[in-house]
Design a protein around this motif. Structure first.
Motif, mmCIF file in Angstrom:
data_model
loop_
_atom_site.group_PDB
_atom_site.id
_atom_site.type_symbol
_atom_site.label_atom_id
_atom_site.label_comp_id
_atom_site.label_asym_id
_atom_site.label_seq_id
_atom_site.Cartn_x
_atom_site.Cartn_y
_atom_site.Cartn_z
ATOM 1 N N ARG A 175 -7.134 20.671 1.249
ATOM 2 C CA ARG A 175 -6.668 22.059 1.242
ATOM 3 C C ARG A 175 -5.234 22.160 1.767
ATOM 4 N NH1 ARG A 175 -10.068 24.750 4.956
ATOM 5 N NH2 ARG A 175 -11.720 24.495 3.400
ATOM 6 N N SER A 176 -4.918 21.384 2.773
ATOM 7 C CA SER A 176 -3.582 21.486 3.385
ATOM 8 C C SER A 176 -2.532 20.614 2.694
ATOM 9 C CB SER A 176 -3.648 21.113 4.868
ATOM 10 O OG SER A 176 -4.068 19.764 5.030
ATOM 11 N N ASP A 177 -2.949 19.437 2.192
ATOM 12 C CA ASP A 177 -1.963 18.492 1.642
ATOM 13 C C ASP A 177 -2.261 18.009 0.234
ATOM 14 O OD1 ASP A 177 -0.422 18.430 4.011
ATOM 15 O OD2 ASP A 177 -1.833 17.040 4.917
ATOM 16 N N GLY A 178 -3.372 18.469 -0.335
ATOM 17 C CA GLY A 178 -3.747 17.972 -1.652
ATOM 18 C C GLY A 178 -4.329 16.561 -1.534
ATOM 19 N N ILE A 179 -4.590 15.944 -2.682
ATOM 20 C CA ILE A 179 -5.170 14.597 -2.696
ATOM 21 C C ILE A 179 -4.292 13.604 -1.947
ATOM 22 C CG2 ILE A 179 -5.771 12.617 -4.168
ATOM 23 C CD1 ILE A 179 -7.835 14.794 -4.258
ATOM 24 N N ARG A 180 -2.986 13.792 -2.007
ATOM 25 C CA ARG A 180 -2.089 12.846 -1.340
ATOM 26 C C ARG A 180 -2.321 12.809 0.160
ATOM 27 N NH1 ARG A 180 3.979 15.592 -1.410
ATOM 28 N NH2 ARG A 180 3.477 17.403 -0.096
ATOM 29 N N GLY A 181 -2.925 13.888 0.705
ATOM 30 C CA GLY A 181 -3.233 13.901 2.131
ATOM 31 C C GLY A 181 -4.219 12.810 2.514
ATOM 32 N N LEU A 182 -5.112 12.468 1.564
ATOM 33 C CA LEU A 182 -6.089 11.401 1.820
ATOM 34 C C LEU A 182 -5.430 10.023 1.765
ATOM 35 C CD1 LEU A 182 -9.167 12.677 -0.233
ATOM 36 C CD2 LEU A 182 -8.875 12.723 2.255
ATOM 37 N N TYR A 183 -4.199 9.994 1.249
ATOM 38 C CA TYR A 183 -3.466 8.726 1.175
ATOM 39 C C TYR A 183 -2.285 8.718 2.148
ATOM 40 C CZ TYR A 183 -6.244 7.166 -2.730
ATOM 41 O OH TYR A 183 -7.301 6.743 -3.511
ATOM 42 N N ARG A 184 -2.402 9.565 3.180
ATOM 43 C CA ARG A 184 -1.354 9.604 4.197
ATOM 44 C C ARG A 184 -1.309 8.256 4.914
ATOM 45 N NH1 ARG A 184 2.043 12.756 6.741
ATOM 46 N NH2 ARG A 184 2.243 12.830 9.008
ATOM 47 N N GLY A 185 -0.130 7.697 4.983
ATOM 48 C CA GLY A 185 0.014 6.387 5.608
ATOM 49 C C GLY A 185 -0.314 5.247 4.667
ATOM 50 N N PHE A 186 -0.435 5.552 3.343
ATOM 51 C CA PHE A 186 -0.798 4.506 2.388
ATOM 52 C C PHE A 186 0.208 3.356 2.403
ATOM 53 C CE2 PHE A 186 -0.575 2.578 -1.851
ATOM 54 C CZ PHE A 186 -1.891 2.175 -2.017
ATOM 55 N N GLY A 187 1.497 3.720 2.354
ATOM 56 C CA GLY A 187 2.530 2.677 2.356
ATOM 57 C C GLY A 187 2.465 1.820 3.593
ATOM 58 N N LEU A 188 2.247 2.474 4.740
ATOM 59 C CA LEU A 188 2.166 1.738 5.996
ATOM 60 C C LEU A 188 0.872 0.919 6.075
ATOM 61 C CD1 LEU A 188 4.130 1.475 8.306
ATOM 62 C CD2 LEU A 188 2.885 3.244 9.538
ATOM 63 N N SER A 189 -0.200 1.455 5.475
ATOM 64 C CA SER A 189 -1.456 0.699 5.427
ATOM 65 C C SER A 189 -1.269 -0.581 4.631
ATOM 66 C CB SER A 189 -2.570 1.537 4.788
ATOM 67 O OG SER A 189 -2.995 2.566 5.630
ATOM 68 N N VAL A 190 -0.573 -0.452 3.490
ATOM 69 C CA VAL A 190 -0.283 -1.632 2.680
ATOM 70 C C VAL A 190 0.566 -2.615 3.478
ATOM 71 C CG1 VAL A 190 0.982 -2.460 0.655
ATOM 72 C CG2 VAL A 190 -0.516 -0.469 0.461
ATOM 73 N N MET A 191 1.571 -2.072 4.204
ATOM 74 C CA MET A 191 2.450 -2.913 5.020
ATOM 75 C C MET A 191 1.697 -3.554 6.189
ATOM 76 S SD MET A 191 5.840 -0.507 5.182
ATOM 77 C CE MET A 191 6.561 -1.502 6.512
ATOM 78 N N THR A 192 0.634 -2.880 6.640
ATOM 79 C CA THR A 192 -0.142 -3.398 7.778
ATOM 80 C C THR A 192 -1.222 -4.372 7.334
ATOM 81 O OG1 THR A 192 0.204 -1.352 9.027
ATOM 82 C CG2 THR A 192 -1.592 -2.780 9.750
ATOM 83 N N TYR A 193 -2.081 -3.899 6.428
ATOM 84 C CA TYR A 193 -3.267 -4.681 6.088
ATOM 85 C C TYR A 193 -2.997 -5.834 5.122
ATOM 86 C CZ TYR A 193 -6.038 -1.177 8.501
ATOM 87 O OH TYR A 193 -6.566 -0.359 9.462
ATOM 88 N N SER A 194 -2.048 -5.650 4.212
ATOM 89 C CA SER A 194 -1.775 -6.739 3.273
ATOM 90 C C SER A 194 -1.188 -7.959 3.983
ATOM 91 C CB SER A 194 -0.855 -6.261 2.149
ATOM 92 O OG SER A 194 -1.530 -5.306 1.355
ATOM 93 N N PRO A 195 -0.138 -7.781 4.821
ATOM 94 C CA PRO A 195 0.342 -8.935 5.590
ATOM 95 C C PRO A 195 -0.717 -9.465 6.552
ATOM 96 C CG PRO A 195 1.999 -7.227 5.555
ATOM 97 C CD PRO A 195 0.745 -6.614 5.002
ATOM 98 N N SER A 196 -1.488 -8.531 7.158
ATOM 99 C CA SER A 196 -2.542 -8.945 8.081
ATOM 100 C C SER A 196 -3.577 -9.807 7.369
ATOM 101 C CB SER A 196 -3.224 -7.709 8.682
ATOM 102 O OG SER A 196 -4.299 -8.086 9.528
ATOM 103 N N SER A 197 -3.962 -9.358 6.162
ATOM 104 C CA SER A 197 -4.928 -10.116 5.372
ATOM 105 C C SER A 197 -4.340 -11.459 4.954
ATOM 106 C CB SER A 197 -5.327 -9.312 4.130
ATOM 107 O OG SER A 197 -6.286 -9.995 3.362
ATOM 108 N N ALA A 198 -3.058 -11.438 4.572
ATOM 109 C CA ALA A 198 -2.395 -12.686 4.178
ATOM 110 C C ALA A 198 -2.348 -13.666 5.345
ATOM 111 C CB ALA A 198 -0.977 -12.395 3.678
ATOM 112 N N VAL A 199 -1.944 -13.164 6.528
ATOM 113 C CA VAL A 199 -1.866 -14.017 7.722
ATOM 114 C C VAL A 199 -3.252 -14.517 8.107
ATOM 115 C CG1 VAL A 199 -1.350 -14.053 10.198
ATOM 116 C CG2 VAL A 199 0.241 -12.962 8.619
ATOM 117 N N TRP A 200 -4.234 -13.610 8.048
ATOM 118 C CA TRP A 200 -5.606 -13.982 8.441
ATOM 119 C C TRP A 200 -6.134 -15.115 7.558
ATOM 120 C CZ3 TRP A 200 -10.542 -15.083 7.560
ATOM 121 C CH2 TRP A 200 -11.438 -14.988 8.622
#
Length: 322
Positions: A175-200
């Motif tokens: 209601r406040s941000d549209g569907i994109r609100g559910l993807y808030r921090g998506f870029g940072l999540s990719v930057m966090t979890y993808s390298p984390s998964s790669a390192v792991w």
């Protein structure tokens, strides 16, 4: 047989490739096993998330006080806030992740064969690429789940809004941000979890081979096939090393991501503002808020997950592999 051949054969006994798995059994049994692990370790994620959003005015600023406060106000259910959302989203996310992890790993190993790299280096690169690729694809499901569950984890804490459940969170965010609100921090999540998964996965693949090479040094052909107990010990050690390595590298990004995702519509912050607030509140050590629980969570989760995952692969191996 040469010592190096014995080591290769020994490690080969622990590997079950994707084409040798009963896929239906793998997904069904895997869903049950990983749900059980999530139940056991979920409270650590709740505590870690609350610590990451704590401000300088928050009374509960260590893991023990956060857990004590949750138990005092909500009892044991307080340690499982957002659990339903996580379980609902985790199943499709994990199917995507594991499928692409295994298939990409096999392809990466094949592509690296002409370069004649050492087994440890080859494993690190192939596992790292597979971990990063699978994480990237799984984020499409994981990020909305993360946004909703983290808002539930911190509701009522340090001034955060209260919700009646996961659907209530999703409705208000949309209601406040549209569907994109559910993807808030998506870029940072990719930057966090993808390298984390790669390192792991890179750390796990290479450390496991390094440990086998150390243990099997000087063995004879008769000793080349390791026992199940020995296999599990090596895999557990690899999981601990991988979890510790990944948590050290990625906690700062995870802290920023968490703060971005739990911020409300009325007090939305940019990544720059989050960074400035963290430095203002606690200096550079603020980026490692919740490091203890995250370190424990990644090490414990990584070890539990990899033992369960390797067990699952042995359990679901087709007859010719068993």
């Amino acid at each position: 047989m040469a010592a190096s051949d014995a080591r290769a054969q020994s490690f080969g006994q622990t590997e079950i490739n994707w084409d040798k798995l009963d896929k239906t059994k793998f997904y069904v049994v895997g869903a049950g096993i990983f749900t059980g692990i999530t139940v056991a370790l979920y409270p650590v994620s709740v505590v870690k998330t609350r610590l990451q959003v704590a401000t300088k005015d928050t009374v509960e600023r260590n893991a023990f006080s956060v857990m004590k406060g949750l138990l005092r106000t909500d009892g044991v259910p307080g340690l499982y806030r957002g659990f339903g959302t996580v379980i609902t989203g985790a199943i499709p996310a994990r199917v995507i992740f594991l499928t692409f992890l295994e298939t990409t790993k096999v392809s990466a190993f094949r592509l690296l064969e002409p370069f004649r790299l050492s087994e440890t280096t080859q494993a690190a690169i192939a596992n790292g690429v597979a971990g990063m690729t699978s994480s990237l694809l799984a984020q499409s499901v994981f990020v909305p789940m993360d946004v909703v569950s983290q808002k539930l984890m911190v509701q009522g804490y340090a001034g955060h809004v209260k919700y009646s459940g996961g659907l209530d969170v999703a409705r208000k965010v949309i209601r406040s941000d549209g569907i994109r609100g559910l993807y808030r921090g998506f870029g940072l999540s990719v930057m966090t979890y993808s390298p984390s998964s790669a390192v792991w996965w890179a750390s796990y693949g290479s450390s496991q081979r390094f440990i086998w090479r150390f243990l099997e040094n000087g063995t004879t052909n008769e000793e080349a096939i390791p026992s199940v107990q020995k296999i599990m010990l090596v895999q557990a050690a690899g999981g601990i090393i991988a979890g510790a390595t990944a948590s050290c590298f990625t906690t700062p990004l995870d802290t920023i991501k968490t703060r971005l995702q739990v911020s409300g519509h009325e007090k939305r912050s940019s990544m720059k503002q989050v960074v400035q607030d963290l430095i203002k509140e606690d200096g550079w050590k603020g980026f490692y808020k919740g490091f203890g629980p995250r370190f424990f969570s990644m090490s414990a989760w990584g070890t539990s997950m990899i033992l369960a995952y390797e067990y699952l692969k042995r359990l679901c191996a087709k007859d010719e592999q068993m």
